[in-house]
Write a protein that holds these residues in place. Structure first.
Motif, PDB file in Angstrom:
ATOM      1  N   ALA A 193       0.814  -1.211   0.000  1.00  0.00           N
ATOM      2  CA  ALA A 193       0.000   0.000   0.000  1.00  0.00           C
ATOM      3  C   ALA A 193       0.850   1.265   0.000  1.00  0.00           C
ATOM      4  CB  ALA A 193      -0.909   0.008   1.232  1.00  0.00           C
ATOM      5  N   GLU A 194       2.058   1.162   0.485  1.00  0.00           N
ATOM      6  CA  GLU A 194       2.900   2.344   0.610  1.00  0.00           C
ATOM      7  C   GLU A 194       4.296   2.045   0.075  1.00  0.00           C
ATOM      8  OE1 GLU A 194       4.570   4.757   4.370  1.00  0.00           O
ATOM      9  OE2 GLU A 194       2.387   4.667   4.256  1.00  0.00           O
ATOM     10  N   LEU A 195       4.805   2.983  -0.716  1.00  0.00           N
ATOM     11  CA  LEU A 195       6.141   2.831  -1.279  1.00  0.00           C
ATOM     12  C   LEU A 195       7.083   3.857  -0.673  1.00  0.00           C
ATOM     13  CD1 LEU A 195       5.306   2.387  -5.072  1.00  0.00           C
ATOM     14  CD2 LEU A 195       6.162   0.643  -3.499  1.00  0.00           C
ATOM     15  N   ASP A 196       8.299   3.409  -0.425  1.00  0.00           N
ATOM     16  CA  ASP A 196       9.365   4.268   0.056  1.00  0.00           C
ATOM     17  C   ASP A 196      10.264   4.567  -1.145  1.00  0.00           C
ATOM     18  OD1 ASP A 196      11.751   5.291   1.105  1.00  0.00           O
ATOM     19  OD2 ASP A 196      11.688   4.018   2.870  1.00  0.00           O
ATOM     20  N   ASP A 241      17.066   6.257  -9.703  1.00  0.00           N
ATOM     21  CA  ASP A 241      17.449   6.996  -8.494  1.00  0.00           C
ATOM     22  C   ASP A 241      16.185   7.600  -7.886  1.00  0.00           C
ATOM     23  OD1 ASP A 241      16.837   9.459  -9.811  1.00  0.00           O
ATOM     24  OD2 ASP A 241      18.919   9.750 -10.412  1.00  0.00           O
ATOM     25  N   ALA A 242      16.306   8.189  -6.717  1.00  0.00           N
ATOM     26  CA  ALA A 242      15.137   8.721  -6.001  1.00  0.00           C
ATOM     27  C   ALA A 242      14.386   9.763  -6.830  1.00  0.00           C
ATOM     28  CB  ALA A 242      15.557   9.301  -4.658  1.00  0.00           C
ATOM     29  N   HIS A 243      15.119  10.596  -7.572  1.00  0.00           N
ATOM     30  CA  HIS A 243      14.478  11.614  -8.415  1.00  0.00           C
ATOM     31  C   HIS A 243      13.601  10.957  -9.484  1.00  0.00           C
ATOM     32  CE1 HIS A 243      13.928  15.290 -10.733  1.00  0.00           C
ATOM     33  NE2 HIS A 243      14.306  14.602 -11.795  1.00  0.00           N
ATOM     34  N   GLU A 244      14.105   9.893 -10.102  1.00  0.00           N
ATOM     35  CA  GLU A 244      13.343   9.198 -11.142  1.00  0.00           C
ATOM     36  C   GLU A 244      12.145   8.462 -10.555  1.00  0.00           C
ATOM     37  OE1 GLU A 244      17.039   8.297 -14.199  1.00  0.00           O
ATOM     38  OE2 GLU A 244      16.852   7.140 -12.338  1.00  0.00           O
ATOM     39  N   VAL A 245      12.319   7.864  -9.383  1.00  0.00           N
ATOM     40  CA  VAL A 245      11.189   7.203  -8.712  1.00  0.00           C
ATOM     41  C   VAL A 245      10.096   8.231  -8.445  1.00  0.00           C
ATOM     42  CG1 VAL A 245      10.437   6.023  -6.616  1.00  0.00           C
ATOM     43  CG2 VAL A 245      12.591   5.347  -7.707  1.00  0.00           C
ATOM     44  N   ARG A 246      10.480   9.403  -7.923  1.00  0.00           N
ATOM     45  CA  ARG A 246       9.500  10.471  -7.675  1.00  0.00           C
ATOM     46  C   ARG A 246       8.792  10.881  -8.964  1.00  0.00           C
ATOM     47  NH1 ARG A 246      13.658  12.219  -4.442  1.00  0.00           N
ATOM     48  NH2 ARG A 246      13.166  12.073  -2.233  1.00  0.00           N
ATOM     49  N   LYS A 254       8.158  14.090  -0.300  1.00  0.00           N
ATOM     50  CA  LYS A 254       7.923  13.041  -1.299  1.00  0.00           C
ATOM     51  C   LYS A 254       8.877  11.866  -1.126  1.00  0.00           C
ATOM     52  CE  LYS A 254       5.946  15.986  -4.892  1.00  0.00           C
ATOM     53  NZ  LYS A 254       6.012  16.347  -6.322  1.00  0.00           N
ATOM     54  N   THR A 255       8.920  11.340   0.088  1.00  0.00           N
ATOM     55  CA  THR A 255       9.739  10.151   0.325  1.00  0.00           C
ATOM     56  C   THR A 255       8.887   8.889   0.423  1.00  0.00           C
ATOM     57  OG1 THR A 255       9.699  10.431   2.731  1.00  0.00           O
ATOM     58  CG2 THR A 255      11.544  11.457   1.528  1.00  0.00           C
ATOM     59  N   ARG A 256       7.592   9.060   0.733  1.00  0.00           N
ATOM     60  CA  ARG A 256       6.680   7.911   0.857  1.00  0.00           C
ATOM     61  C   ARG A 256       5.376   8.238   0.134  1.00  0.00           C
ATOM     62  NH1 ARG A 256       6.286   8.592   6.542  1.00  0.00           N
ATOM     63  NH2 ARG A 256       4.158   8.024   6.120  1.00  0.00           N
ATOM     64  N   ALA A 257       4.852   7.234  -0.552  1.00  0.00           N
ATOM     65  CA  ALA A 257       3.601   7.433  -1.282  1.00  0.00           C
ATOM     66  C   ALA A 257       2.637   6.288  -0.989  1.00  0.00           C
ATOM     67  CB  ALA A 257       3.863   7.511  -2.779  1.00  0.00           C
ATOM     68  N   LEU A 258       1.392   6.651  -0.800  1.00  0.00           N
ATOM     69  CA  LEU A 258       0.314   5.680  -0.698  1.00  0.00           C
ATOM     70  C   LEU A 258      -0.099   5.364  -2.129  1.00  0.00           C
ATOM     71  CD1 LEU A 258      -1.545   4.253   1.356  1.00  0.00           C
ATOM     72  CD2 LEU A 258      -3.068   6.220   1.187  1.00  0.00           C
ATOM     73  N   VAL A 259      -0.147   4.079  -2.478  1.00  0.00           N
ATOM     74  CA  VAL A 259      -0.449   3.663  -3.844  1.00  0.00           C
ATOM     75  C   VAL A 259      -1.804   2.970  -3.858  1.00  0.00           C
ATOM     76  CG1 VAL A 259       0.300   2.225  -5.778  1.00  0.00           C
ATOM     77  CG2 VAL A 259       1.992   3.435  -4.389  1.00  0.00           C
ATOM     78  N   PHE A 260      -2.631   3.369  -4.827  1.00  0.00           N
ATOM     79  CA  PHE A 260      -3.966   2.785  -4.970  1.00  0.00           C
ATOM     80  C   PHE A 260      -3.997   1.963  -6.255  1.00  0.00           C
ATOM     81  CE2 PHE A 260      -4.674   7.191  -3.261  1.00  0.00           C
ATOM     82  CZ  PHE A 260      -4.881   6.826  -1.947  1.00  0.00           C
TER      83      PHE A 260
END
Length: 186
Positions: free
Chosen positions: A56-59, A77-82, A101-107
């Motif tokens: 449910a949540e991505l780091d 890298d973190a920038h590309e993930v964001r 923007k270090t953690r995101a809830l994913v639906f």
């Protein structure tokens, strides 16, 4: 909530799409049309991965195989993930949990889709005008055969907020901070 920092459970092996094994997939493409398709492919992959592993949540900084293909020695890298999670946010399939923007809830299903499934279940179970705890909805015996069984609390609350907004439910907190919901027939 199941969080993905370094792994995940799930039944059976996750099947990676062919494009996951192509080095250019791990570089944000400069041509707008190609980048749009790449965002769509990454979005689909992230949602499929999260659905398969019930994440449910991505780091953003997590050591997930999703971000790092060791076979071809490529990683985001973190920038590309964001960048790719921002695409999911724009599409309504993710929500940032913090301002950095270090953690995101994913639906992998939208809150509205979850809301529809939960409301159908409540009506099928005769729970109109009945108070249910969030635990009962996501972990109770009556919901074991439903897709939302073991749904994380954050997504469940988002779905119930949709039902509340639509006049199909009323959420409340008890004195001990536990949450409940009363379903309403419309």
């Amino acid at each position: 909530a199941k969080s993905a920092k370094g792994g995940g459970g799930g039944g059976g092996a996750f099947v990676w799409p062919k494009h996951y094994h192509l080095p250019p997939f791990f570089t944000v493409q400069p041509v707008e049309a190609t980048q749009a398709k790449q965002c769509e492919l990454w979005g689909d992959l992230i949602l499929s991965y999260c659905h398969h592993h019930q994440v449910a949540e991505l780091d953003v900084n997590g050591a997930l195989p999703l971000w790092h293909n060791k076979k071809i020695d490529r990683k985001l890298d973190a920038h590309e993930v964001r960048f790719f999670i921002d695409y999911l946010v724009r599409e309504g399939n993710a929500e940032w949990r913090d301002k950095d923007k270090t953690r995101a809830l994913v639906f992998y299903k939208s809150p509205a889709q979850w809301a529809r499934l939960i409301y159908e279940w409540a009506m099928d179970q005769g729970k109109a005008s009945t108070v249910c705890s969030l635990y009962e909805i996501a972990h109770g015996e009556d919901s074991e055969d439903r897709e939302f069984y073991e749904l994380d609390d954050a997504t469940l609350i988002k779905a119930l907020e949709v039902l509340e907004r639509d006049g199909k439910a009323k959420m409340f907190k008890s004195s001990d901070d536990s949450r409940g919901v009363k379903f309403v027939t419309v």
